[in-house]
Design an enzyme around this catalytic site. Structure first.
Site, PDB file in Angstrom:
ATOM      1  N   GLY A  61     -19.285  69.711  52.616  1.00 37.89           N
ATOM      2  CA  GLY A  61     -20.097  69.260  51.491  1.00 37.89           C
ATOM      3  C   GLY A  61     -21.528  69.767  51.575  1.00 37.89           C
ATOM      4  N   TYR A 101     -14.603  53.829  44.811  1.00 29.76           N
ATOM      5  CA  TYR A 101     -15.327  54.681  45.763  1.00 29.76           C
ATOM      6  C   TYR A 101     -15.545  53.922  47.072  1.00 29.76           C
ATOM      7  CZ  TYR A 101     -19.202  57.521  47.612  1.00 29.76           C
ATOM      8  OH  TYR A 101     -20.021  58.299  48.403  1.00 29.76           O
ATOM      9  N   GLY A 150     -24.202  69.571  48.574  1.00 32.82           N
ATOM     10  CA  GLY A 150     -24.657  68.290  48.040  1.00 32.82           C
ATOM     11  C   GLY A 150     -26.020  67.875  48.569  1.00 32.82           C
ATOM     12  N   ASP A 178     -31.640  43.537  35.022  1.00 29.35           N
ATOM     13  CA  ASP A 178     -32.329  43.941  36.238  1.00 29.35           C
ATOM     14  C   ASP A 178     -31.381  44.456  37.322  1.00 29.35           C
ATOM     15  OD1 ASP A 178     -35.051  43.765  35.909  1.00 29.35           O
ATOM     16  OD2 ASP A 178     -35.159  41.640  36.402  1.00 29.35           O
ATOM     17  N   GLY A 185     -25.429  67.047  52.466  1.00 27.29           N
ATOM     18  CA  GLY A 185     -25.001  68.221  53.222  1.00 27.29           C
ATOM     19  C   GLY A 185     -26.051  69.323  53.278  1.00 27.29           C
ATOM     20  N   HIS A 229     -29.445  58.320  39.571  1.00 23.67           N
ATOM     21  CA  HIS A 229     -29.894  57.034  40.087  1.00 23.67           C
ATOM     22  C   HIS A 229     -31.354  56.795  39.700  1.00 23.67           C
ATOM     23  CE1 HIS A 229     -26.441  57.768  42.963  1.00 23.67           C
ATOM     24  NE2 HIS A 229     -26.135  56.622  42.378  1.00 23.67           N
ATOM     25  N   ARG A 278     -35.680  47.405  46.176  1.00 21.57           N
ATOM     26  CA  ARG A 278     -34.769  48.447  46.633  1.00 21.57           C
ATOM     27  C   ARG A 278     -35.344  49.170  47.840  1.00 21.57           C
ATOM     28  NH1 ARG A 278     -32.057  45.873  43.922  1.00 21.57           N
ATOM     29  NH2 ARG A 278     -30.713  46.414  42.166  1.00 21.57           N
ATOM     30  N   SER A 305     -21.475  54.983  52.610  1.00 22.97           N
ATOM     31  CA  SER A 305     -22.443  54.579  51.591  1.00 22.97           C
ATOM     32  C   SER A 305     -22.668  53.082  51.714  1.00 22.97           C
ATOM     33  CB  SER A 305     -21.897  54.918  50.206  1.00 22.97           C
ATOM     34  OG  SER A 305     -22.561  54.173  49.211  1.00 22.97           O
ATOM     35  N   SER A 306     -23.847  52.630  51.320  1.00 26.10           N
ATOM     36  CA  SER A 306     -24.142  51.192  51.395  1.00 26.10           C
ATOM     37  C   SER A 306     -23.271  50.376  50.445  1.00 26.10           C
ATOM     38  CB  SER A 306     -25.620  50.932  51.103  1.00 26.10           C
ATOM     39  OG  SER A 306     -25.958  51.392  49.807  1.00 26.10           O
ATOM     40  N   CYS A 307     -22.588  51.042  49.511  1.00 24.52           N
ATOM     41  CA  CYS A 307     -21.727  50.302  48.568  1.00 24.52           C
ATOM     42  C   CYS A 307     -20.474  49.760  49.245  1.00 24.52           C
ATOM     43  CB  CYS A 307     -21.348  51.182  47.382  1.00 24.52           C
ATOM     44  SG  CYS A 307     -20.137  52.450  47.768  1.00 24.52           S
ATOM     45  N   LYS A 355     -14.349  54.759  50.973  1.00 22.34           N
ATOM     46  CA  LYS A 355     -15.306  54.911  52.073  1.00 22.34           C
ATOM     47  C   LYS A 355     -15.023  53.935  53.213  1.00 22.34           C
ATOM     48  CE  LYS A 355     -17.951  58.338  50.879  1.00 22.34           C
ATOM     49  NZ  LYS A 355     -18.048  59.520  51.738  1.00 22.34           N
ATOM     50  N   ASN A 386     -30.037  53.951  49.879  1.00 27.55           N
ATOM     51  CA  ASN A 386     -30.302  54.796  48.716  1.00 27.55           C
ATOM     52  C   ASN A 386     -31.084  56.042  49.149  1.00 27.55           C
ATOM     53  OD1 ASN A 386     -29.273  52.833  46.808  1.00 27.55           O
ATOM     54  ND2 ASN A 386     -31.137  51.670  47.187  1.00 27.55           N
ATOM     55  N   LEU A 387     -30.548  57.192  48.824  1.00 34.18           N
ATOM     56  CA  LEU A 387     -31.158  58.458  49.245  1.00 34.18           C
ATOM     57  C   LEU A 387     -31.823  59.164  48.073  1.00 34.18           C
ATOM     58  CD1 LEU A 387     -28.156  59.710  51.389  1.00 34.18           C
ATOM     59  CD2 LEU A 387     -30.293  58.745  52.270  1.00 34.18           C
TER      60      LEU A 387
END
Length: 313
Positions: free
Chosen positions: A13, A139, A16, A272, A19, A182, A212, A110-112, A143, A168-169
């Site tokens: 990857g 997703y 991306g 929100d 990557g 995002h 955040r 991912s934090s999700c 993960k 979050n990146l």
């Protein structure tokens, strides 16, 4: 253990956001033997192709940053693709990495993966303790399976496979699409276009009160190499900045960095979202890693890249 600079490192990857940052960082550090394949050269959903690649190239290390990603709309529209493609990529790469005796594999999640109502800050132990956020569960489940697969191969075969969960990146090569990006790249684009077009105001959804956490992708790349060299335990590792910023503070900072002189207007009729989402970063901090790039410096760098690559459109 420091990695030999001539070791074969496969970055899956590499085009991306994550990557490409990993490749930049490894190159900066003097690694000379990076294995890079675009999707047209190697389809990671094709088990035979992945097996042939590992058989012929025999990488020493694997950084698995390849994934099918998208926002809420994409997750809701294509749930089958999100779960299937990500499961295929992970399974094929991990199985072949083990089969052809890769020394170490790092899987990026991912934090999700964490429950919708996880405690704040979110510790690694919160995994699988509650219901997921419905808008990206396909997703997230893929993960989570990747994390568990790495653990299973470690438990059964002592394969050195570890997982990192970034917050979050943002940064170079981010997605600046007007609808699908995002919050941070969306704000950068909106303020830039308002400045260029001479608009008087920029409208942002919500009250600006949600908190955040953001991490520059170059800091994540640094953490990836750090973990490859310093971590081999079973549990996954959170990678965050440990710092929260309200959406209001973020918008004001982006406005300042971009140089937009108009008004910032909040549309409080819009939702929100989650009030707070912060990763517990204490584990990687105890290991000896901390981020180095401040939010302001990261925004300046990202905005410069955006103007060079998108700003003239």
């Amino acid at each position: 253990m420091p990695i030999d600079k001539s070791a074969k490192i496969y970055v899956a990857g590499h085009h991306g956001l994550v990557g490409s940052a990993v490749v930049r960082h490894l190159t900066r550090l003097g690694f000379t033997n990076l294995l890079l394949r675009s999707h047209s050269d190697l389809d990671l959903t094709n088990q035979l192709s992945v097996d042939e690649f590992f058989s012929s190239q025999k990488p020493d290390y694997v950084i698995l940053a390849a994934a099918k990603v998208g926002g809420i709309h994409a997750n809701n529209t294509y749930p089958a693709e999100f779960i299937t493609i990500n499961l295929q990529i992970q399974t094929n790469v991990v199985v072949s990495a083990f089969k052809y005796k890769v020394r170490k594999l790092l899987f990026l999640g991912s934090s999700c993966i964490y429950p919708k109502f996880a405690p704040q800050p979110i510790p690694e132990s919160a995994l699988l303790t509650g219901e997921l956020e419905g808008t990206n569960e396909w997703y997230a489940i893929a993960k989570i399976a990747g994390v568990k697969m790495c653990q299973a191969y470690k438990l059964q075969y002592n394969f050195d496979a570890i997982s990192a969960m970034p917050t979050n990146l943002y940064g170079r090569n981010d997605n600046f699409h007007p609808e699908n990006s995002h919050v941070l790249p969306a704000l950068l684009r909106r303020f830039h276009e308002a400045k260029v077009n001479g608009f008087d105001e920029v409208v942002v959804w919500g009250s600006g009160s949600p908190l955040r956490e953001f991490l520059h992708v170059d800091d994540l790349a640094d953490a990836v190499v750090f973990l490859l060299e310093n971590y081999s335990d079973l549990e996954h590792v959170n990678v965050g900045s440990g710092k929260e910023v309200s959406i209001k503070e973020l918008a004001e900072l982006v406005k300042e960095v971009v140089g937009f002189k108009g008004e910032l207007v909040w549309d409080t009729s819009k939702p929100d979202g989650t009030p707070r989402k912060l990763m517990d970063n204490s584990k990687i901090a105890r290991l000896g890693w901390t981020p180095k790039i401040s939010l302001r410096d990261g925004l300046v760098d990202t905005y410069k890249w955006y103007v060079e690559n998108y700003g003239k459109q």
